[in-house]
Design a protein around this motif. Structure first.
Motif, short mmCIF file in Angstrom:
data_model
loop_
_atom_site.label_atom_id
_atom_site.label_comp_id
_atom_site.label_asym_id
_atom_site.label_seq_id
_atom_site.Cartn_x
_atom_site.Cartn_y
_atom_site.Cartn_z
N GLU A 194 0.61 -1.42 0.28
CA GLU A 194 0.21 -0.13 0.31
C GLU A 194 0.80 1.10 -0.34
O GLU A 194 0.14 2.23 -0.34
N ASP A 195 1.62 1.27 0.95
CA ASP A 195 2.44 2.07 0.97
C ASP A 195 3.29 2.70 0.12
O ASP A 195 4.38 3.54 -0.28
N HIS A 196 3.41 1.80 -1.41
CA HIS A 196 4.20 2.11 -2.17
C HIS A 196 3.33 2.30 -3.45
O HIS A 196 3.29 3.42 -4.46
N TYR A 197 1.96 1.83 -3.87
CA TYR A 197 1.76 1.79 -4.56
C TYR A 197 0.39 3.09 -4.91
O TYR A 197 -0.31 3.63 -5.45
N ALA A 198 0.22 3.56 -3.11
CA ALA A 198 -0.51 4.31 -2.75
C ALA A 198 -0.09 5.55 -3.86
O ALA A 198 -1.73 6.59 -4.40
N GLY A 199 1.13 6.03 -4.21
CA GLY A 199 1.52 6.44 -4.92
C GLY A 199 1.36 6.84 -6.95
O GLY A 199 1.76 8.24 -7.00
N CYS A 200 0.73 5.34 -6.78
CA CYS A 200 0.74 5.21 -8.36
C CYS A 200 -0.70 4.91 -8.78
O CYS A 200 -1.00 4.68 -9.95
N ALA A 201 -1.50 5.54 -7.23
CA ALA A 201 -3.06 4.97 -7.82
C ALA A 201 -3.54 5.96 -9.20
O ALA A 201 -3.20 6.82 -8.99
N PRO A 202 -4.38 5.24 -9.71
CA PRO A 202 -5.63 5.81 -10.44
C PRO A 202 -5.57 7.12 -10.05
O PRO A 202 -6.08 7.68 -9.51
N ASN A 203 -5.77 8.43 -11.27
CA ASN A 203 -6.17 9.26 -11.02
C ASN A 203 -4.74 10.81 -10.35
O ASN A 203 -4.60 12.00 -10.09
#
Length: 831
Positions: free
Chosen positions: A169-178
């Motif tokens: 989560e703490d990496h992917y949060a910065g790559c989320a759509p929009n």
């Protein structure tokens, strides 16, 4: 370091499968977010039909994407290739921009690609591209990091990296759509710095025979390749955000020294060797590349001394830090340890101290974070709060967003380091200590959790390689598959499902529901001033969003480069007198003011500007007088705005004002009454509209009363409309006013207002010289119907219809048809 061994063919097949899964999950999330954004369009009905230049709403915590979109639009419209200034905020002069230009160019390119496919206007295409922009970047980063890892540690390690980049989560949060911002790229850069340092062995390597397993690199060349990877990622990260990556470089270097200090003896016994040249290369290459990125962004016309961002002084510090790590770790690695070479440390220490000395000497001129105003501001920004403060504000779900399966690597690392006699404890200690520091920083300030995900992933690979040493290939793959199946994939699916469920039920978060309101406010402001520049004063969040949809200039936003604009906004809202506020309005060219009740920011502005003043003194400020006491100065014109439907935003109240220093007293009352009428406050609206009429010139009072009556009638306030029509008749007897009053009395849906007998009498009392045309007949039919004389009403209405058609008045004829149909059905006409 090898987690698994396989042929190149098998490795590529495994990686392709992992990449396909990542792409599929990312595409699913993108589709769900597209539907969620679309649902924002319907859950809060529009209060105004006025169009805005930008239309697509975004979740409220993605406000930074709005800024990047405006930078991209500026590039598309001919702005210089390097985004160094903007007029978006800190009106009227604008401000400097110190973020890297690369992301803005990528977004501008994405907008052009979207336009090429859909044919949409470029601004519309650019905001539509936000929906898919992050997915290609995520795939590129995933392919790059997982392929690099798989080549050195096996396909299982590569697959873990691929799935971890979307499952942590703490990496992917910065790559989320929009969420188009640089945080995803920053998280990747941080991961690269730590991953490279781990595969560098923390500066240690050990030759080994065929089949022997070790976490350390097998040669100085292999370690040097990993050091290069770490330095390149760090330099890119400094270009993107020095404030985020400098602590990472410090942590990696510091943990390497500590690991060597406590683990050197055991490492030597295992046959490991320390190579100081690795850390020197790491520091020199990273420093050189960061200078290159600085020149790319700033040379030749924007060279300066801003130390909040990438700068050669930071590169100098990195070089000095690399030299010190090499010196100190080599000193501790010696057996027996000799004297610390202090003289050799002087130059690196000087390089390391250069930036802090300049900051202390020049203060806010080079480092705005040293400004007490900015330091206090960090406590009011969510990302500057501690995890415990966030939990207190938003509940324990925020705690478990970060403290969950992704901390398993830290537990495994501690287990490995604590195991007596376990080989490679130095490297495991280095990776575990670094991971623990990143987690501790996340507890301290929520923003640092975005740095923690990558180091946890690097630690996981090292810990698994240590724990599975000597195990069969089947066992290794089983453990890796179980971890992916139990942690990474379910975490992603759960995260997506958390959005998909509400989308199916057409539920949106309250914080997100305010975005369509911001868009409506932008439309209302533009409707009030169809042409010309708009400079908006509002709370920081409202400034970003309303300014985005309307493409307005604003004053105060929460970006560190905009300290002057934020201070100016605070000074206006905290002004002790209306005269002082007026002077500041003029100085900054403010044309409009928006007060949004749920986040007006008055208290925060006051505390920022006057930290030592009693909190109760806020009642003396312009913002409090206007927002809470509703004491409006004569130089502000109220703008009508119908607050949105209440279910999602029960406490939301929007008040809009236009700067009008030359307006007269009747205009003040008039616009205030219109605003209150739009907000449903009929009693106060009638009072202020009446005051406007009273203070008008005698020759204008009848026209003002008619206008007030029509305003009230359109708002459904029929009793007030009737009173204003009577007031107009008192000022100027007129058949047209009489007919309008008769119509209200005959057709009002309010039984207390409706009076058919009086409506008919008014028409019958008109002089015979008044034409009995089709408009008069339509009024007469309505009055007859209100008295119960429906057959007569139908007869008169039929004649009115024929005459309207003969006159070619199609619109009136259409209305007559509806009236006639009601009378023939035995029903009077009701509004």
């Amino acid at each position: 370091m090898r987690l698994t061994h396989e042929s190149p063919r098998v490795r590529w097949l495994v990686l392709l499968a992992a990449w396909a899964l990542v792409a599929g999950l990312g595409a699913w999330h993108m589709a769900v977010m597209r539907d969620y954004v679309a649902s924002l369009e319907g859950v809060v009905p529009r209060a105004t039909a006025a169009a805005t230049p930008l239309q697509r709403p975004l979740p409220s915590n993605y406000a930074d994407a709005m800024m990047w979109t405006r930078y991209a639009l500026a590039l598309q419209e001919g702005a210089p290739a390097r985004v160094r200034t903007t007029e978006i905020d800190n009106a009227p002069g604008g401000r400097e921009v110190h973020w890297h230009s690369g992301l803005a160019h990528l977004l501008a390119l994405a907008g052009r690609l979207q336009r090429a496919v859909t044919g949409e206007p470029l601004p519309r295409a650019t905001e539509q591209a936000l929906a898919w922009f992050n997915l290609p970047l995520l795939i590129v980063v995933t392919v790059f990091f997982s392929a690099w890892t798989a080549r050195r540690a096996g396909a299982a390690a590569g697959a873990l990296v691929a799935l971890g980049l979307i499952g942590v989560e703490d990496h992917y949060a910065g790559c989320a759509p929009n969420y188009v911002d640089h945080h995803g790229l920053l998280s990747a850069a941080v991961f690269g710095v730590v991953l490279g340092a781990v595969f560098m062995g923390g500066g240690w390597w050990r030759a080994r025979s065929d089949g022997e397993e070790s976490l350390l690199p097998a040669s100085p060349e292999a370690a040097r390749g990993a050091a290069t990877f770490s330095a390149v990622c760090g330099a890119i990260g400094l270009w993107i955000s020095a404030a985020t990556v400098i602590p990472v470089i410090v942590i990696v270097g510091g943990c390497a020294v500590l690991a060597s200090a406590f683990g050197a003896a055991a490492a030597r016994r295992e046959g490991a060797r320390f190579d100081a040249a690795l850390w020197r290369w790491w520091g020199r290459l990273g420093a050189g590349l960061s200078v290159g990125f600085y020149l790319l962004e700033y040379a030749p016309s924007h060279l300066g001394l801003r130390l909040e961002v990438n700068h050669p002084l930071h590169a100098l510090a990195w070089w000095g830090g690399g030299e010190l790590v090499a010196l100190l770790a080599a000193w501790r690695a010696e057996a027996p340890a000799g004297a610390l070479p202090r003289r050799r440390a002087l130059l690196p220490l000087g390089a390391l101290a250069a930036a802090p000395v300049v900051i202390v000497a020049l203060g806010t001129r080079v480092f705005v974070a040293s400004d007490p105003f900015v330091a206090k501001l960090s406590h009011d920004v969510a990302e500057g709060a501690s995890l415990w403060r966030i939990v207190g504000a938003f509940g324990w779900k925020e705690f478990f967003t970060h403290v969950n399966f992704q901390l398993v690597p830290l537990a495994l690392g501690v287990w490995c380091v604590a195991g007596r006699g376990r080989p490679d404890r130095l490297l495991l200690g280095f990776a575990t200590l670094a991971g623990a520091v990143f987690v501790a920083m996340g507890f301290w300030k929520i923003r640092w959790w975005l740095n923690a995900g990558g180091p946890m992933l690097a630690l996981l690979i090292a810990a698994l390689a240590a724990l599975l040493r000597g195990r069969s290939l089947r066992v290794r793959w089983t453990v890796v598959a179980a971890l992916a199946a139990a942690g990474f994939v379910p975490a992603t699916v759960w995260h997506i499902g958390r959005i998909a469920g509400p989308v199916r039920q057409r539920i949106v978060a309250n914080d997100d529901a305010v975005q369509p309101v911001y868009r409506d406010v932008a439309g209302a402001l533009r409707a009030a001033q169809p042409t010309g520049e708009i400079v908006l004063l509002a709370s920081p969040n409202a400034s970003v969003s309303i300014g985005y949809y309307g493409r307005f200039k604003t004053l105060g936003t929460l970006y560190w480069e905009n300290t002057a604009g934020l201070r100016a906004a605070a000074e206006i809202f905290s002004a002790e007198t209306d005269e002082e506020a007026l002077r500041l309005f003029r100085r900054h060219g403010v044309t409009h003011l928006a007060i949004i009740s749920r986040e007006n920011y008055f208290a925060e502005y006051f505390a920022l500007l006057r930290p030592d003043a009693p909190a109760t003194d806020i009642v003396k400020t312009f913002g409090h007088r206007l927002g809470s006491q509703l004491r409006q100065p004569a130089w502000l014109r109220s703008l009508p705005y119908a607050n949105p439907a209440k279910p999602l935003l029960p406490d939301l109240v929007v008040r809009l004002y236009q700067f009008a220093p030359d307006q007269s007293l009747p205009e003040v009352y008039w616009h205030l009454g219109r605003t209150q009428l739009a907000g449903g406050n009929v009693a106060d609206a009638e009072t202020h509209l009446a005051e406007a009429i009273t203070h008008s010139a005698p020759a204008q009072r009848a026209a003002q009363a008619i206008a007030a009556a029509n305003l009230c009638y359109r708002a459904g306030a029929h009793a007030a409309a009737a009173r204003f029509f009577r007031a107009a008749l008192a000022e100027r007897p007129d058949p047209a006013i009489t007919r309008d009053l008769s119509w209200v009395l005959a057709t009002s849906g309010d039984a207390a207002v409706r009076d058919g007998t009086r409506a008919l009498a008014l028409l019958e009392e008109l002089p015979s010289t008044v034409p009995r045309d089709y408009r008069f007949k339509d009024n007469l039919a309505a009055a007859l119907a209100a008295c119960g004389r429906l057959a007569e009403a139908a007869e008169v209405a039929a004649r009115a219809l024929d005459e309207a058609r003969a006159a070619g008045d199609g619109a009136f004829a259409s209305a007559c048809e509806k009236h006639l149909a009601a009378y023939r059905a035995g029903q009077p006409w009701r509004q």
